[in-house]
Design a protein around this motif. Structure first.
Motif, PDB file in Angstrom:
ATOM      1  N   ILE A  26      44.800  32.267  47.962  1.00 29.24           N
ATOM      2  CA  ILE A  26      43.760  31.454  47.357  1.00 29.24           C
ATOM      3  C   ILE A  26      44.383  30.126  46.941  1.00 29.24           C
ATOM      4  O   ILE A  26      45.397  30.102  46.229  1.00 29.24           O
ATOM      5  CB  ILE A  26      43.153  32.130  46.111  1.00 29.24           C
ATOM      6  CG1 ILE A  26      42.648  33.532  46.439  1.00 29.24           C
ATOM      7  CG2 ILE A  26      42.034  31.259  45.536  1.00 29.24           C
ATOM      8  CD1 ILE A  26      41.519  33.576  47.414  1.00 29.24           C
ATOM      9  N   LEU A  28      44.518  27.511  44.548  1.00 25.69           N
ATOM     10  CA  LEU A  28      44.076  27.523  43.157  1.00 25.69           C
ATOM     11  C   LEU A  28      44.416  26.201  42.482  1.00 25.69           C
ATOM     12  O   LEU A  28      45.588  25.897  42.258  1.00 25.69           O
ATOM     13  CB  LEU A  28      44.749  28.682  42.415  1.00 25.69           C
ATOM     14  CG  LEU A  28      44.337  28.910  40.967  1.00 25.69           C
ATOM     15  CD1 LEU A  28      42.857  29.275  40.871  1.00 25.69           C
ATOM     16  CD2 LEU A  28      45.207  30.002  40.334  1.00 25.69           C
ATOM     17  N   LEU A  38      39.100  33.026  42.832  1.00 26.31           N
ATOM     18  CA  LEU A  38      40.230  33.924  42.562  1.00 26.31           C
ATOM     19  C   LEU A  38      39.745  35.210  41.904  1.00 26.31           C
ATOM     20  O   LEU A  38      40.166  36.309  42.302  1.00 26.31           O
ATOM     21  CB  LEU A  38      41.251  33.221  41.669  1.00 26.31           C
ATOM     22  CG  LEU A  38      42.466  34.078  41.304  1.00 26.31           C
ATOM     23  CD1 LEU A  38      43.380  34.237  42.508  1.00 26.31           C
ATOM     24  CD2 LEU A  38      43.234  33.471  40.132  1.00 26.31           C
ATOM     25  N   ALA A  54      48.192  33.586  45.385  1.00 27.62           N
ATOM     26  CA  ALA A  54      47.581  32.283  45.119  1.00 27.62           C
ATOM     27  C   ALA A  54      48.651  31.209  45.220  1.00 27.62           C
ATOM     28  O   ALA A  54      49.836  31.462  44.982  1.00 27.62           O
ATOM     29  CB  ALA A  54      46.940  32.262  43.730  1.00 27.62           C
ATOM     30  N   CYS A  76      46.394  33.795  36.784  1.00 28.17           N
ATOM     31  CA  CYS A  76      46.932  34.740  37.768  1.00 28.17           C
ATOM     32  C   CYS A  76      47.558  35.952  37.072  1.00 28.17           C
ATOM     33  O   CYS A  76      47.459  37.081  37.570  1.00 28.17           O
ATOM     34  CB  CYS A  76      47.956  34.040  38.659  1.00 28.17           C
ATOM     35  SG  CYS A  76      47.221  32.941  39.880  1.00 28.17           S
TER      36      CYS A  76
END
Length: 436
Positions: A26, A28, A38, A54, A76
Motif C-alpha cells: 500500500i 501510504l 490501508l 506498506a 501501521c
C-alpha cells in the motif's frame, strides 16, 4: 438501479487479482485516502492469512514531512502492517515542475523498493480522477491523456492498481469516521498555487453547483477515453509486432507505410512501454518529418527525458543521454572475478593459460584491436559495425586489457560481449535486481 459495491467488496474483489506468491504493498502517504485503503486492506488481508506491506515516501519538501512519517509508523503498528520508509530526492531542476518531479521521485522509490511482479495499490479516488481529466484537457492532452488514471497498469515490472478509483472522497471520509481513523492533512493541499488544488477548491465546486454530479460525469468520461485508448493500443501492438516487436527499434519502412495517425500512436505506445517521456506534439511532428525526408541519414530528435534517432533503416527510441559514456572505476581485476557495470553483473573473461598480469577494464579510446580465433587481428571499430552497435552507443563500449593486449570488448549499453580474443571465454551477462 443497481447498488454500488461496498468498500469491503471492492477490496475483496481487488485482492482476488493479487497472485498468492506476490507481495501486496500500500502506498501510504498518511492522508485520508491511503489511511482508509490501508485499514480496509489490512482487515481483508489478515482474514486470508497473507502478508501485507506498506511503503511511505519521505520527500522532505516541507516541515511536516517528519510528522507524516511518524503518523504512518503509528498507523501501521496499529494495523500490524510492516512499513518501509524511503527517503526520496526530488529533482527541482528537471523542468517538469515540483508536482511532477515529486511524483517521479515516488515512482522511482517504488521501483527501487519493491520486487518485480509485486502489486502496488494507490489510493486515488473518483474526485482525483475528475481533477486529472480536467488538468489533461487544459494541457491539450489527446485520448491517452484524457483517459486520466487507469485502474490497473504495468510499470517497470510492477503491477499498479487503484481499487478506490470508483469511490467518492465523501464515502472515504464516512468510512474513516466509522472506523475512528486519524489522518494527516498536507498543508500544501490548501494552496491554490498548484493547478490541481485550484481545480479542487475553485473549479470543481463551481461545476457541482450547476451540475451536482459533475465529478461523476468527468470520471465516467475518463473511463470512456481509457477504453478508446486501450482499443488503439491493441491496434498499435499489432503494428509493433509487424515491425519486429521491439519498442526500442522500429523498422522504418514498415513505420512509414502506416498512416500518420497510426505512426503517432505507435510511437507513443512504444515510449510508454519503454517508460520514457512522451514526445511533445511539435517534437513528434518534427521526428516524423525527419523520418520521411531523411530516412537514410543519421538523425537525432530529443526532448526532456528521451530522444529518438534514425540509423540503418530504423527508428531508435531511448532515454535522454543514452549514449553518454559510462562512469567506470578502472583498475585491476582477477580473471573470473565478478563486478557490476551499468546495472549488469559480469565476470571478466578467463583463459586456460596462466595469466600473470591482472586484467583491466577501461573505456574504449579508439584504435583497439583483438586477435580472434580463425580471423587474426581485427580492428574493434569494424567489429562494432559488424555487431550492429549504433554509433551513439559506442561510447559505452568497454574493453578488457591484459597488459598491452586487448582481450575482450563489452557492449555495456546492451549488456553483452561483442568480441573475445582467441583462447578467452566469458560467462553470460545478467541484469542485477533493481537495475534500471
Amino acid at each position: 438501479m443497481p447498488t454500488s459495491p461496498t468498500l469491503e467488496a471492492r477490496i475483496e474483489r481487488a485482492l482476488d487479482r493479487v497472485p498468492r506468491q506476490r507481495s501486496l504493498w500500500i502506498a501510504l502517504s498518511g492522508g485520508l485516502d491511503s489511511c482508509v485503503l490501508l485499514a480496509l486492506a489490512a482487515r481483508a488481508y489478515g482474514q486470508r492469512s497473507r502478508r501485507l506491506r506498506a511503503i511511505h515516501v519521505h520527500h522532505g519538501l516541507q516541515a511536516a514531512a517528519d510528522d507524516f512519517e511518524r503518523h504512518c509508523r503509528r498507523l501501521c503498528a496499529q494495523q500490524g502492517v510492516t512499513l518501509e520508509v524511503v527517503r526520496a530526492r526530488v529533482d527541482r531542476t528537471s523542468g517538469k515542475g515540483l508536482e511532477a518531479a515529486a511524483r517521479q521521485a515516488r515512482y522511482d522509490a517504488f521501483v527501487e523498493c519493491l520486487d518485480a511482479g509485486d502489486v502496488l495499490w494507490l489510493a486515488q479516488h473518483r474526485d482525483d480522477q475528475a481533477e486529472t481529466l480536467l488538468l489533461a484537457a487544459l494541457r491539450r492532452a489527446g485520448v491517452a491523456g484524457l483517459a486520466a488514471m487507469p485502474a490497473r497498469r504495468e510499470e517497470r515490472g510492477l503491477s499498479i492498481e487503484r481499487p478506490l478509483l470508483e469511490v467518492r472522497r465523501s464515502e472515504l471520509e464516512a468510512e474513516a469516521r466509522r472506523r475512528g481513523l486519524d489522518w494527516v492533512e498536507d498543508p500544501s493541499n490548501a494552496s491554490r498555487e498548484f493547478d490541481r488544488n485550484y481545480l479542487r477548491h475553485e473549479v470543481v465546486p463551481a461545476l457541482e453547483q450547476r451540475w451536482p454530479d459533475a465529478a461523476d460525469a468527468l470520471a465516467v468520461s475518463a473511463r470512456h477515453a481509457g477504453e478508446a485508448a486501450a482499443l488503439l493500443d491493441e491496434y498499435a501492438l499489432e503494428d509493433l509486432a509487424r515491425l519486429g516487436g521491439d519498442p526500442a527499434r522500429l523498422e522504418l519502412e514498415g513505420l512509414l507505410s502506416l498512416s500518420r495517425r497510426r505512426q503517432r500512436w505507435l510511437i507513443g505506445l512504444c515510449m510508454r512501454r519503454l517508460g520514457l517521456a512522451p514526445a511533445p506534439g511539435p517534437r513528434l511532428d518534427d521526428l516524423l518529418e525527419q523520418c520521411h525526408a531523411r530516412r537514410d541519414a543519421e538523425v537525432k530528435v530529443s526532448w526532456p527525458g528521451a530522444e529518438a534517432r534514425l540509423w540503418r533503416g530504423a527508428l531508435w527510441l531511448m532515454g535522454e543521454g543514452a549514449g553518454d559514456p559510462l562512469e567506470v572505476a578502472e583498475g585491476p581485476w582477477s580473471p573470473g572475478s565478478a563486478l557490476v557495470v551499468a546495472g549488469v553483473s559480469m565476470k571478466l573473461p578467463t583463459t586456460e593459460e596462466e595469466t600473470p598480469l591482472p586484467l583491466w577494464l577501461r573505456q574504449r579510446q579508439g584504435g583497439e584491436r583483438l586477435r580472434l580465433a580463425g580471423r587474426g587481428s581485427r580492428d574493434l571499430k569494424r567489429l562494432l559495425q559488424e555487431a550492429g552497435v549504433p554509433p551513439w552507443r559506442r561510447a559505452q563500449v568497454l574493453v578488457v586489457w591484459q597488459g598491452e593486449v586487448c582481450v575482450a570488448a563489452l557492449d555495456a549499453g546492451r549488456g553483452c560481449w561483442i568480441a573475445l580474443a582467441e583462447g578467452w571465454t566469458a560467462s553470460p551477462l545478467r541484469a542485477t535486481p533493481g537495475a534500471g
